[in-house]
Motif scaffolding. Structure first.
Motif, PDB file in Angstrom:
ATOM      1  N   ASP A 127       0.850  -1.184   0.000  1.00 27.90           N
ATOM      2  CA  ASP A 127       0.000   0.000   0.000  1.00 27.90           C
ATOM      3  C   ASP A 127       0.892   1.243   0.000  1.00 27.90           C
ATOM      4  OD1 ASP A 127      -1.794   2.009   0.378  1.00 27.90           O
ATOM      5  OD2 ASP A 127      -2.501   1.351   2.351  1.00 27.90           O
ATOM      6  N   SER A 164       0.201   4.290   0.463  1.00 25.67           N
ATOM      7  CA  SER A 164      -0.206   5.318   1.423  1.00 25.67           C
ATOM      8  C   SER A 164       0.028   4.893   2.862  1.00 25.67           C
ATOM      9  CB  SER A 164      -1.691   5.644   1.231  1.00 25.67           C
ATOM     10  OG  SER A 164      -2.498   4.525   1.558  1.00 25.67           O
ATOM     11  N   TYR A 197       0.811   4.997  -7.267  1.00 24.33           N
ATOM     12  CA  TYR A 197       0.107   5.587  -6.123  1.00 24.33           C
ATOM     13  C   TYR A 197      -1.272   6.094  -6.560  1.00 24.33           C
ATOM     14  CZ  TYR A 197      -0.214   8.054  -1.617  1.00 24.33           C
ATOM     15  OH  TYR A 197      -0.584   8.471  -0.357  1.00 24.33           O
ATOM     16  N   GLU A 220      -4.653   4.926  -4.954  1.00 19.54           N
ATOM     17  CA  GLU A 220      -5.268   5.847  -4.002  1.00 19.54           C
ATOM     18  C   GLU A 220      -5.972   7.033  -4.647  1.00 19.54           C
ATOM     19  OE1 GLU A 220      -5.339   5.050  -0.842  1.00 19.54           O
ATOM     20  OE2 GLU A 220      -4.128   3.260  -1.249  1.00 19.54           O
ATOM     21  N   GLU A 233      -4.522   9.625  -6.011  1.00 18.68           N
ATOM     22  CA  GLU A 233      -3.750  10.850  -5.811  1.00 18.68           C
ATOM     23  C   GLU A 233      -2.374  10.671  -6.435  1.00 18.68           C
ATOM     24  OE1 GLU A 233      -4.308  13.033  -1.819  1.00 18.68           O
ATOM     25  OE2 GLU A 233      -4.468  10.905  -1.308  1.00 18.68           O
ATOM     26  N   ARG A 251       0.988  11.140  -5.719  1.00 19.59           N
ATOM     27  CA  ARG A 251       1.873  11.386  -4.600  1.00 19.59           C
ATOM     28  C   ARG A 251       2.992  10.349  -4.594  1.00 19.59           C
ATOM     29  NH1 ARG A 251      -1.142  12.578   0.989  1.00 19.59           N
ATOM     30  NH2 ARG A 251       1.019  13.155   1.407  1.00 19.59           N
ATOM     31  N   SER A 274       4.366   9.580  -1.155  1.00 27.48           N
ATOM     32  CA  SER A 274       4.304   9.002   0.180  1.00 27.48           C
ATOM     33  C   SER A 274       3.052   9.470   0.895  1.00 27.48           C
ATOM     34  CB  SER A 274       5.544   9.406   0.990  1.00 27.48           C
ATOM     35  OG  SER A 274       5.413   9.059   2.349  1.00 27.48           O
ATOM     36  N   GLY A 275       2.581   8.625   1.840  1.00 30.40           N
ATOM     37  CA  GLY A 275       1.466   9.022   2.686  1.00 30.40           C
ATOM     38  C   GLY A 275       1.872   9.986   3.767  1.00 30.40           C
TER      39      GLY A 275
END
Length: 752
Positions: free
Chosen positions: A70, A72, A238, A242, A244, A246, A248-249
């Motif tokens: 995952d 995130s 990502y 998710e 988005e 990005r 990293s979460g």
């Protein structure tokens, strides 16, 4: 025939040849060997002391994410992918064993990199010793954390940029891929893109022509495309998972953590939603960045008021953080600078409201994280089939070592940073030695990482990347500032011609130009980082001299700029040597290449434009009419422009010394514009890499050459900077070479 010879070798002859080389290497690199043995012992003790591995708070996140992947979950997936692969081969103890081996490998790689750039062996060993002996490095290698792999990527980036003599676009691509891999291993790596790109712009010297700008642009473009390929692919993954774009979460909580410690809630234009996330406590009573980042943000009691159902608390925190930075930039800058300076403290201690240093220190009991629901025992059984354990005697020794002498003092890192920065700004010899860009990228990467981490919070964990960057940058800087005084002795004598470097250069030269014959007069120019003036020097050489055509041969002595390309474009034959060995080695190679080209006469001149090549017919006249075998100009008989009174005196002192030794009247021993018969010069055993002019002069006279000095002119250098170093040091070594050559060729040489 060769097969018969090979089969006739006595058994064990190859082994007999290898063992002396091993013994020679051990004697040469004895200090590294000692430090390496100590590093191995410390790592074996660490591995045995904490089984199967140390688990920090973040370790559970990495292990939980091995299956889901995952993006995130809190950290980029770079280390998670590595961890998944290694756990497929063994357990957690296998992972830490591999990480300890990487620590040893990084130390050796840093030693080799420093030596490649001319750093003294003892100083290169100290660079490696920082990684080998630092107990905080040992402790992080025993943890299931990404730090060691991130450090290894940094070492790989530095080797990719500084290992090759010239960074072509293909090396830039590899550097870009490694930077991208570092970003998806630890997000903070994005800050190193700037020093890497600046290096790719300046590694061949500052762009001063359209061709140089094209080369720099190609390198930078290739690196950027490679970086974006890795980072963009990860961001696309990502986004697919998710929704988005990005990496990293992590991000919003760290921004909020820093802003929460700085915010003047009463003075900021906060809307009602932002007021719910601004701390109620006065600034002097607030907790540290780490508390707000991990133990306040996102908890059930945060925010302290109700938010509308359509308002996302995470977005409110991001907007709050950005507003604080916009309205309180000075407070943010001061807080960042204070946390940055902490990295250079003499003693590792826990500063008020900061992450406890005990997290990165060896403990005599297995660490437990009471605020977490995870139990280390569950994870060690799941991934290694054994409970966590500590061998207390080993742990006590490691802890005592770490708390006493087993860490790198902050002031030492500060000194390294200052030395690397001094070279970056062109102090010392860095403008001409090529050390400027090398010191810039190593020191720049280290400082960028420390400053980037300090922008969010301080932790001794975030200092660890500096252990593999700042020491090597500092060693390059000290080598630049102090030069030969760090080495304790001058460059060793050349091996008899041809040595392996000579053979490789000649093979490459003949492969490029094919069989060469019919060049009766060859002008040899030795050049190192002379791209600014070599083109003019080559074009100034007359196309014909008397009845003979003139060929110009430029021997590029391991230059790091575009000297070879500029010389070739100006019309010269170019022999591009991979290794920088000194002007003497380049000229010796040029004499032998001229001999292979069928030259009857060989002329040498300098690449700096100090000699007037239009005086070539005057120089060659005594050779053409048979009245001399070796002809050299003399600034004392002719004209001289000089801006060094010390060298003015030195020319006269050495002329007197040479006259005394050879019993001949000599007025100038170091005039670089000379001519001789090729079959004579190739029989002189030239062994000096730097102070070759007196060696050649005395060697030719010892073999009965008829010397003729002519009144020629010497100008000031037209471009670049001198490679001779300090006047007094150069003069002392020049005298040493002159006397030792006289002893070798006049006194000890058998009479013909």
């Amino acid at each position: 025939m060769s097969a018969a010879i090979s089969s006739s070798r006595p058994p064990g002859s190859r082994t007999a040849g290898v063992l002396p080389r091993i013994r020679q290497d051990l004697r040469r690199h004895w200090l590294l060997g000692i430090l390496l043995v100590l590093g191995v012992i410390l790592r074996v003790m660490t591995w045995l002391a904490y089984q199967p591995a140390l688990l920090f708070i973040d370790s559970f996140t990495y292990l939980d994410n091995i299956g889901p992947l995952d993006p995130s979950a809190g950290h980029p997936l770079g280390y998670t992918l590595i961890l998944s692969f290694l756990l497929g081969l063994g357990g957690l103890s296998f992972v830490t064993a591999v990480q300890h081996l990487i620590g040893l490998g990084m130390a050796c790689a840093l030693y080799a990199l420093a030596r490649r750039w001319g750093v003294a062996r003892w100083l290169s060993a100290l660079v490696a010793g920082v990684v080998l002996l630092d107990a905080y490095q040992l402790q992080i290698e025993a943890n299931i954390l990404s730090e060691v792999w991130f450090q290894a990527l940094l070492v790989g980036i530095m080797w990719t940029l500084l290992g090759p003599r010239r960074v072509h676009w293909s090396w830039a691509v590899l550097a870009g891929l490694l930077v991208g891999a570092a970003v998806i291993t630890r997000t903070i790596a994005f800050v190193i893109a700037l020093p890497v790109l600046v290096f790719l712009l300046t590694c061949g010297g500052a762009p001063t022509s359209a061709a140089r700008w094209r080369q720099a642009g190609t390198r930078i473009g290739a690196a950027l495309i490679a970086m974006l390929l890795v980072v963009g692919s990860y961001a696309a993954y990502y986004n697919e998972r998710e929704g988005e774009w990005r990496i990293s979460g992590i991000g919003s909580n760290m921004l909020y953590g820093r802003a929460a410690t700085l915010a003047d809630c009463d003075r900021l234009p906060l809307d009602p939603e932002m007021l719910t996330v601004c701390p109620e406590e006065p600034k002097s009573e607030r907790a540290g960045v780490d508390d707000y980042t991990h133990y306040v943000y996102g908890t059930e009691s945060w925010p302290r008021g109700e938010l509308p159902d359509d308002v996302d608390g995470q977005k409110v925190a991001v907007e709050f953080g950005r507003l604080v930075l916009r309205h309180q930039p000075l407070d943010f800058a001061v807080a960042t600078l204070v946390d940055f300076v902490k990295n250079f403290s003499p003693v590792k201690e826990t500063f008020p409201n900061d992450v406890p240093v005990e997290r990165w220190q060896f403990q005599t009991e297995y660490p437990r994280w009471e605020h977490l629901d995870e139990d280390a025992r569950d994870y060690t059984f799941r991934f290694d089939g054994q409970p966590p354990s500590v061998r207390e005697p080993l742990a006590q020794f490691l802890r005592g070592y770490q708390l006493s002498v087993g860490y790198t003092p902050g002031p030492l890192l500060a000194l390294a940073a200052l030395a690397g920065t001094a070279a970056t700004f062109g102090l010392g010899r860095s403008r001409s030695s090529g050390l400027r860009s090398a010191a810039m990228v190593t020191t720049g990467i280290g400082l960028a990482l420390l400053l980037g981490a300090a922008a969010f919070e301080f932790s001794w964990r975030y200092q660890l990347p500096a252990l593999v960057t700042l020491p090597v940058g500092g060693a390059l800087g000290l080598t630049d500032l102090l030069g030969g005084r760090l080495k304790g002795k001058q460059r060793t004598a050349l091996a008899p011609f041809p040595d392996p470097v000579d053979r490789a250069a000649m093979a490459q030269f003949e492969q490029r130009y094919g069989p060469l014959e019919g060049h009766p007069l060859v002008v040899v120019i030795a050049a190192y980082n002379e791209e600014g003036g070599i083109g003019h020097v080559v074009q100034e050489v007359p196309k014909r001299c008397g009845h003979l055509p003139v060929t110009v041969l430029v021997v590029v002595d391991g230059a790091s700029d575009s000297t070879a390309a500029v010389a070739a474009e100006a019309g010269a034959y170019v022999c591009d040597v991979e290794q920088n060995r000194g002007q003497g080695a380049a000229l010796r190679l040029g004499y032998h290449l001229a001999h292979r080209m069928g030259a009857q006469y060989v002329v040498s001149t300098d690449a700096d434009g100090q000699y007037d090549s239009r005086e070539l017919p005057q120089l060659m006249t005594p050779l053409f009419d048979g009245s001399a075998d070796f002809v050299t100009g003399s600034r004392r008989l002719g004209t001289e422009q000089t801006n060094s009174p010390v060298r003015w005196v030195g020319v006269r002192v050495f002329a007197w010394l040479a006259s005394l030794l050879t019993l001949r009247h000599i007025t100038d021993t170091s005039f670089g514009f000379r001519a001789t018969l090729t079959d004579r010069v190739v029989r002189v055993p030239l062994r000096e890499p730097q102070y070759q002019s007196s060696e050649l002069l005395i060697g030719m006279l010892a073999r009965g050459a008829r010397l003729r000095e002519l009144p020629l002119s010497m100008r000031l250098r037209s471009s670049g900077t001198t490679k001779k170093g300090r006047n007094l040091v150069y003069g002392a070594n020049y005298a040493r070479v002159m006397i030792s050559t006289w002893w070798r060729d006049f006194v000890r040489r058998p009479k013909p």
